[in-house]
Design a protein around this motif. Structure first.
Motif, mmCIF file in Angstrom:
data_model
loop_
_atom_site.group_PDB
_atom_site.id
_atom_site.type_symbol
_atom_site.label_atom_id
_atom_site.label_comp_id
_atom_site.label_asym_id
_atom_site.label_seq_id
_atom_site.Cartn_x
_atom_site.Cartn_y
_atom_site.Cartn_z
ATOM 1 N N PHE A 152 0.842 -1.195 0.000
ATOM 2 C CA PHE A 152 0.000 0.000 0.000
ATOM 3 C C PHE A 152 0.875 1.242 0.000
ATOM 4 N N ASN A 153 0.325 2.338 -0.536
ATOM 5 C CA ASN A 153 1.054 3.602 -0.485
ATOM 6 C C ASN A 153 0.780 4.303 0.839
ATOM 7 N N GLU A 154 1.302 5.516 0.980
ATOM 8 C CA GLU A 154 1.137 6.259 2.232
ATOM 9 C C GLU A 154 -0.314 6.625 2.528
ATOM 10 N N LYS A 155 -1.190 6.592 1.517
ATOM 11 C CA LYS A 155 -2.612 6.876 1.714
ATOM 12 C C LYS A 155 -3.410 5.594 1.956
ATOM 13 N N ASN A 156 -2.682 4.485 2.193
ATOM 14 C CA ASN A 156 -3.282 3.182 2.432
ATOM 15 C C ASN A 156 -4.063 2.664 1.212
ATOM 16 N N GLU A 157 -3.627 3.075 0.022
ATOM 17 C CA GLU A 157 -4.232 2.585 -1.216
ATOM 18 C C GLU A 157 -3.412 1.414 -1.734
ATOM 19 N N LEU A 158 -4.097 0.377 -2.163
ATOM 20 C CA LEU A 158 -3.421 -0.804 -2.693
ATOM 21 C C LEU A 158 -2.677 -0.435 -3.968
ATOM 22 N N LYS A 159 -1.392 -0.789 -4.042
ATOM 23 C CA LYS A 159 -0.576 -0.484 -5.217
ATOM 24 C C LYS A 159 0.069 -1.725 -5.823
ATOM 25 N N LEU A 160 0.016 -2.846 -5.117
ATOM 26 C CA LEU A 160 0.617 -4.070 -5.629
ATOM 27 C C LEU A 160 -0.063 -5.256 -4.973
ATOM 28 N N LYS A 161 -0.366 -6.271 -5.791
ATOM 29 C CA LYS A 161 -0.896 -7.521 -5.252
ATOM 30 C C LYS A 161 -0.324 -8.669 -6.068
ATOM 31 N N ASN A 162 0.305 -9.617 -5.379
ATOM 32 C CA ASN A 162 0.828 -10.833 -5.974
ATOM 33 C C ASN A 162 0.435 -12.003 -5.084
ATOM 34 N N THR A 163 0.199 -13.163 -5.688
ATOM 35 C CA THR A 163 -0.067 -14.362 -4.897
ATOM 36 C C THR A 163 0.918 -15.452 -5.283
ATOM 37 N N TYR A 164 1.180 -16.325 -4.338
ATOM 38 C CA TYR A 164 2.113 -17.426 -4.523
ATOM 39 C C TYR A 164 1.452 -18.719 -4.077
ATOM 40 N N LYS A 165 1.786 -19.828 -4.740
ATOM 41 C CA LYS A 165 1.373 -21.160 -4.296
ATOM 42 C C LYS A 165 2.622 -22.026 -4.246
ATOM 43 N N PHE A 166 2.667 -22.921 -3.239
ATOM 44 C CA PHE A 166 3.814 -23.789 -3.033
ATOM 45 C C PHE A 166 3.354 -25.240 -2.933
ATOM 46 N N ASP A 167 4.246 -26.171 -3.303
ATOM 47 C CA ASP A 167 3.919 -27.584 -3.162
ATOM 48 C C ASP A 167 4.373 -28.082 -1.786
ATOM 49 N N ASN A 168 4.226 -29.384 -1.548
ATOM 50 C CA ASN A 168 4.582 -29.961 -0.245
ATOM 51 C C ASN A 168 6.081 -29.925 0.030
ATOM 52 N N SER A 169 6.895 -29.732 -1.003
ATOM 53 C CA SER A 169 8.346 -29.610 -0.823
ATOM 54 C C SER A 169 8.776 -28.156 -0.686
ATOM 55 N N ASN A 170 7.801 -27.265 -0.566
ATOM 56 C CA ASN A 170 8.033 -25.829 -0.417
ATOM 57 C C ASN A 170 8.604 -25.189 -1.678
ATOM 58 N N ASN A 171 8.381 -25.819 -2.843
ATOM 59 C CA ASN A 171 8.749 -25.233 -4.125
ATOM 60 C C ASN A 171 7.633 -24.307 -4.589
ATOM 61 N N LYS A 172 8.004 -23.148 -5.076
ATOM 62 C CA LYS A 172 7.008 -22.241 -5.646
ATOM 63 C C LYS A 172 6.481 -22.874 -6.932
ATOM 64 N N ILE A 173 5.174 -23.105 -7.010
ATOM 65 C CA ILE A 173 4.593 -23.716 -8.204
ATOM 66 C C ILE A 173 3.731 -22.744 -8.998
ATOM 67 N N GLU A 174 3.375 -21.619 -8.387
ATOM 68 C CA GLU A 174 2.570 -20.634 -9.110
ATOM 69 C C GLU A 174 2.781 -19.253 -8.505
ATOM 70 N N PHE A 175 2.831 -18.262 -9.388
ATOM 71 C CA PHE A 175 2.993 -16.865 -8.988
ATOM 72 C C PHE A 175 2.076 -16.048 -9.890
ATOM 73 N N SER A 176 1.181 -15.251 -9.298
ATOM 74 C CA SER A 176 0.255 -14.429 -10.079
ATOM 75 C C SER A 176 0.448 -12.958 -9.757
ATOM 76 N N ILE A 177 0.383 -12.151 -10.811
ATOM 77 C CA ILE A 177 0.483 -10.698 -10.701
ATOM 78 C C ILE A 177 -0.895 -10.121 -11.001
ATOM 79 N N TYR A 178 -1.365 -9.249 -10.128
ATOM 80 C CA TYR A 178 -2.703 -8.670 -10.263
ATOM 81 C C TYR A 178 -2.632 -7.210 -10.679
ATOM 82 N N ASP A 179 -3.671 -6.780 -11.375
ATOM 83 C CA ASP A 179 -3.887 -5.354 -11.614
ATOM 84 C C ASP A 179 -4.456 -4.797 -10.317
ATOM 85 N N TRP A 180 -3.733 -3.924 -9.673
ATOM 86 C CA TRP A 180 -4.156 -3.429 -8.366
ATOM 87 C C TRP A 180 -5.401 -2.560 -8.430
#
Length: 106
Positions: A4-32
């Protein structure tokens, strides 16, 4: 991850998913502004937990590109690697070449 910026407005959103071995299996970038997915990266690993493919999809889950990763190793007589390098789409990546010297004591 949300930022968030200084005005508490969302400026970035990303999500991550991991498998049972803690490997990153998915990464998504969102339009904030709209909270819709812009791109998704899906990762495939080999039995050594090294990335071998990264698939990139657009916000509608349609394929954009595929990158193939490969690794080159050389081993000593005891089976330990003494050289490694990483390739993406058959092109060696800069700064990924590693040489190791292993000393054995008896």
């Amino acid at each position: 991850i949300k930022k968030f910026n200084e005005k508490n407005e969302l400026k970035l959103k990303n999500t991550y998913k991991f498998d049972n071995s803690n490997n990153k299996i998915e990464f998504s970038i969102y339009d904030w502004k709209t909270d819709k997915i812009l791109e998704t990266y899906r990762y495939v690993y080999n039995d050594k937990n090294e990335i071998i493919f990264i698939y990139i999809f657009d916000g509608n889950d349609k394929p954009i590109s595929k990158n193939e990763y490969s690794y080159n190793y050389k081993f000593d007589l005891k089976g330990n690697w003494t050289y490694s390098a990483k390739y993406i789409n058959q092109t060696m990546q800069s700064n990924t070449e590693t040489h190791r010297k292993i000393e054995y004591y008896e």
